[in-house]
Design a protein around this motif. Structure first.
Motif, PDB file in Angstrom:
ATOM      1  N   ARG A 148       0.808  -1.228  -0.050  1.00 62.74           N
ATOM      2  CA  ARG A 148      -0.102  -0.255  -0.248  1.00 62.74           C
ATOM      3  C   ARG A 148       0.795   0.944  -0.001  1.00 62.74           C
ATOM      4  O   ARG A 148       0.498   1.945  -0.309  1.00 62.74           O
ATOM      5  N   LEU A 149       2.432   1.388   0.247  1.00 61.21           N
ATOM      6  CA  LEU A 149       3.104   2.208   0.283  1.00 61.21           C
ATOM      7  C   LEU A 149       3.839   2.591  -1.235  1.00 61.21           C
ATOM      8  O   LEU A 149       3.564   2.785  -2.295  1.00 61.21           O
ATOM      9  N   LYS A 150       3.153   4.054  -0.632  1.00 65.54           N
ATOM     10  CA  LYS A 150       4.087   5.293  -2.109  1.00 65.54           C
ATOM     11  C   LYS A 150       4.731   6.060  -1.243  1.00 65.54           C
ATOM     12  O   LYS A 150       4.936   6.144  -0.420  1.00 65.54           O
ATOM     13  N   ALA A 151       5.367   6.878  -2.297  1.00 65.69           N
ATOM     14  CA  ALA A 151       6.789   7.408  -1.843  1.00 65.69           C
ATOM     15  C   ALA A 151       6.327   9.192  -2.446  1.00 65.69           C
ATOM     16  O   ALA A 151       5.774   8.940  -3.617  1.00 65.69           O
ATOM     17  N   LYS A 152       6.926   9.942  -1.800  1.00 70.40           N
ATOM     18  CA  LYS A 152       7.022  11.287  -2.354  1.00 70.40           C
ATOM     19  C   LYS A 152       8.556  11.451  -1.738  1.00 70.40           C
ATOM     20  O   LYS A 152       9.230  11.753  -0.755  1.00 70.40           O
ATOM     21  N   ILE A 153       9.664  11.843  -2.707  1.00 71.88           N
ATOM     22  CA  ILE A 153      10.258  12.018  -2.447  1.00 71.88           C
ATOM     23  C   ILE A 153      11.318  14.088  -2.315  1.00 71.88           C
ATOM     24  O   ILE A 153      10.666  14.434  -2.905  1.00 71.88           O
ATOM     25  N   ALA A 154      12.327  14.145  -1.945  1.00 71.30           N
ATOM     26  CA  ALA A 154      12.580  15.398  -2.188  1.00 71.30           C
ATOM     27  C   ALA A 154      14.388  16.202  -1.428  1.00 71.30           C
ATOM     28  O   ALA A 154      14.588  15.617  -0.573  1.00 71.30           O
ATOM     29  N   GLY A 155      15.075  17.641  -1.560  1.00 69.37           N
ATOM     30  CA  GLY A 155      15.674  17.349  -1.434  1.00 69.37           C
ATOM     31  C   GLY A 155      17.202  17.120  -2.981  1.00 69.37           C
ATOM     32  O   GLY A 155      16.763  16.769  -3.830  1.00 69.37           O
ATOM     33  N   GLY A 156      18.339  16.459  -2.315  1.00 68.49           N
ATOM     34  CA  GLY A 156      19.369  15.742  -3.067  1.00 68.49           C
ATOM     35  C   GLY A 156      19.977  16.846  -4.274  1.00 68.49           C
ATOM     36  O   GLY A 156      19.926  17.224  -5.232  1.00 68.49           O
ATOM     37  N   ALA A 157      19.923  18.311  -3.932  1.00 75.94           N
ATOM     38  CA  ALA A 157      20.546  19.500  -4.123  1.00 75.94           C
ATOM     39  C   ALA A 157      21.751  19.417  -4.511  1.00 75.94           C
ATOM     40  O   ALA A 157      22.772  18.816  -3.676  1.00 75.94           O
ATOM     41  N   GLN A 158      22.422  20.505  -5.481  1.00 75.92           N
ATOM     42  CA  GLN A 158      23.838  20.393  -5.469  1.00 75.92           C
ATOM     43  C   GLN A 158      23.980  22.131  -4.622  1.00 75.92           C
ATOM     44  O   GLN A 158      24.650  22.626  -5.476  1.00 75.92           O
ATOM     45  N   VAL A 195      18.211   6.297  -4.138  1.00 79.06           N
ATOM     46  CA  VAL A 195      16.801   6.625  -3.229  1.00 79.06           C
ATOM     47  C   VAL A 195      15.639   5.938  -4.771  1.00 79.06           C
ATOM     48  O   VAL A 195      14.931   4.905  -4.287  1.00 79.06           O
ATOM     49  N   LYS A 196      15.374   6.428  -5.776  1.00 79.42           N
ATOM     50  CA  LYS A 196      14.809   5.906  -7.090  1.00 79.42           C
ATOM     51  C   LYS A 196      14.901   4.186  -7.128  1.00 79.42           C
ATOM     52  O   LYS A 196      14.350   3.359  -6.531  1.00 79.42           O
ATOM     53  N   LEU A 197      16.341   3.773  -6.834  1.00 81.41           N
ATOM     54  CA  LEU A 197      16.521   2.342  -7.218  1.00 81.41           C
ATOM     55  C   LEU A 197      15.880   1.810  -5.962  1.00 81.41           C
ATOM     56  O   LEU A 197      15.309   0.101  -6.657  1.00 81.41           O
ATOM     57  N   GLU A 198      16.238   2.182  -5.013  1.00 84.58           N
ATOM     58  CA  GLU A 198      15.629   1.235  -3.694  1.00 84.58           C
ATOM     59  C   GLU A 198      14.008   1.263  -3.903  1.00 84.58           C
ATOM     60  O   GLU A 198      13.745   0.412  -3.771  1.00 84.58           O
ATOM     61  N   LEU A 199      13.854   2.056  -3.887  1.00 87.65           N
ATOM     62  CA  LEU A 199      12.009   2.568  -4.193  1.00 87.65           C
ATOM     63  C   LEU A 199      11.825   1.812  -5.384  1.00 87.65           C
ATOM     64  O   LEU A 199      10.626   0.724  -5.342  1.00 87.65           O
ATOM     65  N   GLY A 255       9.092  -2.309  -5.484  1.00 86.34           N
ATOM     66  CA  GLY A 255       7.230  -1.979  -5.604  1.00 86.34           C
ATOM     67  C   GLY A 255       6.878  -0.640  -5.330  1.00 86.34           C
ATOM     68  O   GLY A 255       5.600  -0.836  -5.330  1.00 86.34           O
ATOM     69  N   ILE A 256       7.818   0.092  -4.709  1.00 83.52           N
ATOM     70  CA  ILE A 256       6.749   1.618  -4.670  1.00 83.52           C
ATOM     71  C   ILE A 256       6.923   2.161  -5.536  1.00 83.52           C
ATOM     72  O   ILE A 256       7.890   3.040  -6.131  1.00 83.52           O
ATOM     73  N   PRO A 257       5.668   2.800  -5.689  1.00 84.96           N
ATOM     74  CA  PRO A 257       5.829   3.749  -6.302  1.00 84.96           C
ATOM     75  C   PRO A 257       5.614   5.693  -5.977  1.00 84.96           C
ATOM     76  O   PRO A 257       5.594   5.827  -5.149  1.00 84.96           O
ATOM     77  N   LEU A 258       6.303   5.584  -7.198  1.00 78.00           N
ATOM     78  CA  LEU A 258       7.366   7.608  -6.756  1.00 78.00           C
ATOM     79  C   LEU A 258       6.146   8.812  -7.181  1.00 78.00           C
ATOM     80  O   LEU A 258       6.314   8.128  -8.397  1.00 78.00           O
ATOM     81  N   VAL A 259       5.445   8.645  -6.218  1.00 79.25           N
ATOM     82  CA  VAL A 259       4.198   9.463  -6.744  1.00 79.25           C
ATOM     83  C   VAL A 259       4.431  11.440  -7.473  1.00 79.25           C
ATOM     84  O   VAL A 259       4.440  11.808  -8.043  1.00 79.25           O
ATOM     85  N   ALA A 260       5.820  11.565  -6.464  1.00 79.88           N
ATOM     86  CA  ALA A 260       6.066  13.076  -7.276  1.00 79.88           C
ATOM     87  C   ALA A 260       7.433  12.824  -6.298  1.00 79.88           C
ATOM     88  O   ALA A 260       7.622  12.706  -5.310  1.00 79.88           O
ATOM     89  N   GLU A 261       7.997  14.865  -7.205  1.00 77.37           N
ATOM     90  CA  GLU A 261       9.469  14.310  -6.265  1.00 77.37           C
ATOM     91  C   GLU A 261       9.380  16.007  -6.806  1.00 77.37           C
ATOM     92  O   GLU A 261       9.398  16.435  -7.480  1.00 77.37           O
ATOM     93  N   ASP A 262       9.923  16.335  -5.804  1.00 80.28           N
ATOM     94  CA  ASP A 262      11.033  17.642  -6.173  1.00 80.28           C
ATOM     95  C   ASP A 262      12.526  17.397  -5.479  1.00 80.28           C
ATOM     96  O   ASP A 262      13.066  17.707  -4.466  1.00 80.28           O
ATOM     97  N   THR A 263      13.395  17.491  -6.687  1.00 76.90           N
ATOM     98  CA  THR A 263      14.852  16.845  -6.642  1.00 76.90           C
ATOM     99  C   THR A 263      15.795  17.927  -6.856  1.00 76.90           C
ATOM    100  O   THR A 263      15.491  18.535  -8.033  1.00 76.90           O
ATOM    101  N   GLY A 264      17.395  18.139  -7.144  1.00 75.36           N
ATOM    102  CA  GLY A 264      17.962  18.448  -7.184  1.00 75.36           C
ATOM    103  C   GLY A 264      17.805  20.036  -7.317  1.00 75.36           C
ATOM    104  O   GLY A 264      17.830  20.102  -6.464  1.00 75.36           O
ATOM    105  N   GLY A 265      18.624  21.053  -8.393  1.00 72.21           N
ATOM    106  CA  GLY A 265      18.631  22.292  -8.249  1.00 72.21           C
ATOM    107  C   GLY A 265      20.033  22.475  -7.207  1.00 72.21           C
ATOM    108  O   GLY A 265      20.779  21.612  -6.468  1.00 72.21           O
TER     109      GLY A 265
END
Lengths: 206, 165
Positions: B89-99, B120-124, B128-138
């Motif tokens: 039932r788990l879903k994922a949202k991630i943020a961060g990973g800036a330089q 992180v994406k590889l682990e998800l 089999g946990i869907p990545l619903v949204a992300e705000d990464t990089g920058g």
């Protein structure tokens, strides 16, 4: 290796010598009296590290460089926005300069970078003279952002070998404005763990 | 009945879980990645503040699992399981990973932000946990707060203000 109180005293002396030279450079640049606090040397967890200088979400001006050579590590010069504004206004003779402007003036940013370059350069060359070790700083990077986001960049190397960091923390402040947290500039020297032995050996302590 | 909402704070290289109506938050993400795993129906969520991509980088005798993408996500899933959450039932949202800083050095650690995101994406994917949204990089720091009631991840940056994903 085990860090004794003698080791901590040596690290404090390093912070003292480095920051005293940097404070003199800053004073010469600005034509103002700059004072410094007695250095702090602490072993802290990453979470505690993030809470220094006003906390992880506080927006600061951060200058970061890596040290390479005989000793490796990270060095930060962190300024509260208000104090950074005062320094840069005086340096570039522009009263309208403000880090909160969008976009921030290129000249001001470039002056900040140069300020970081000069101050970290005097800190590290004093340290190099004192220990007779070779220290090569990289060109400093500049960021105006949350303290936690800035400081965590310097924890990457250390986090691979430890969950704690030894931080040599020295603060400087302009005499006219007192020494409250809002106006203090901080030098954070974070030697990589394997560099401590090199520092102590160079000073004849094992 | 009076219910007061708490904000569970997660420090760097730490993890925790939260149940509605409380929210969970971590501040000052730079190259680190905040990974939120949540169960929409049970309104339970977990957050791990990942510093490094892979536990094989760790050279310590005692392993802080929350520091690494691989061990951190695994530990968070287990903690959620112990609260009765079904992993499917788990879903994922991630943020961060800036330089945060641009350097001209060949050290791989300077690219740690993007590497954390990849790991992180590889682990998800592995779980089999869907990545619903992300705000990464920058190159901006982020403070994030997740509300298990709405499944919204609130993201605050210094220059781009506030947004929900």
């Amino acid at each position: 290796m085990k860090i004794t109180s003698l080791h901590l005293d040596i690290l404090k002396e390093i912070g003292n010598i480095g920051a005293a030279h940097a404070a003199t450079s800053l004073s010469n640049l600005l034509g103002r009296k700059i004072d410094m606090r007695v250095p702090n040397v602490n072993m802290v967890s990453f979470t505690e590290m993030m809470e220094l200088a006003g906390g992880s979400e506080t927006v600061v001006v951060g200058i970061y460089l890596r040290i390479e050579g005989d000793v490796e590590g990270s060095m930060f010069f962190i300024l509260p926005i208000g104090q950074a504004n005062r320094f840069i206004k005086r340096l570039i003779h522009d009263e309208t300069f403000d880090f909160s402007n969008n976009p921030v003036s290129e000249l001001g940013l470039s002056a900040t970078q140069e300020l970081g370059n000069i101050l970290s350069g005097s800190y590290l060359s004093a340290l190099s003279d004192f220990t007779r070790l070779k220290l090569y700083p990289t060109v400093p990077g500049l960021a105006v952002d949350m303290f936690g986001a800035i400081i965590s960049s310097g924890l990457v190397e250390i986090s691979q070998v430890s969950d704690h960091v030894i931080v040599i923390n020295t603060s400087i402040f302009e005499d006219d404005y007192g020494d409250s947290e809002e106006v203090q500039g901080h030098f954070f020297l974070l030697p990589d763990p394997e560099s401590f032995e090199t520092i102590f050996k160079a000073l004849g302590v094992v | 009945m009076i219910s007061s909402k708490q904000v569970v704070k997660v420090g760097i290289a730490q993890l925790d879980i939260v149940k509605s109506p409380d929210t969970i938050r971590t501040s000052g993400l730079g190259s680190c990645v905040g990974v939120v795993l949540y169960d929409e129906t049970k309104r339970i969520a977990g957050l791990v503040h990942v510093m490094l991509p892979d536990s094989s980088l760790g050279k310590t005798s005692t392993l802080n699992v929350a520091k690494f993408a691989d061990t951190g996500i695994e530990a968070l899933i287990n903690k959620l399981k112990s609260e009765g959450v079904q992993p499917f039932r788990l879903k994922a949202k991630i943020a961060g990973g800036a330089q945060m800083f641009q350097f001209t050095t060949d050290k791989d650690t300077m690219r740690i932000g993007p590497r954390n995101v990849e790991a992180v994406k590889l682990e998800l994917k592995k779980y089999g946990i869907p990545l619903v949204a992300e705000d990464t990089g920058g190159n901006s720091g982020r403070t994030i707060e997740f509300n298990p009631d709405t499944s919204k991840l609130n993201i605050r940056t210094v220059n781009q203000g506030v947004c929900d994903i």
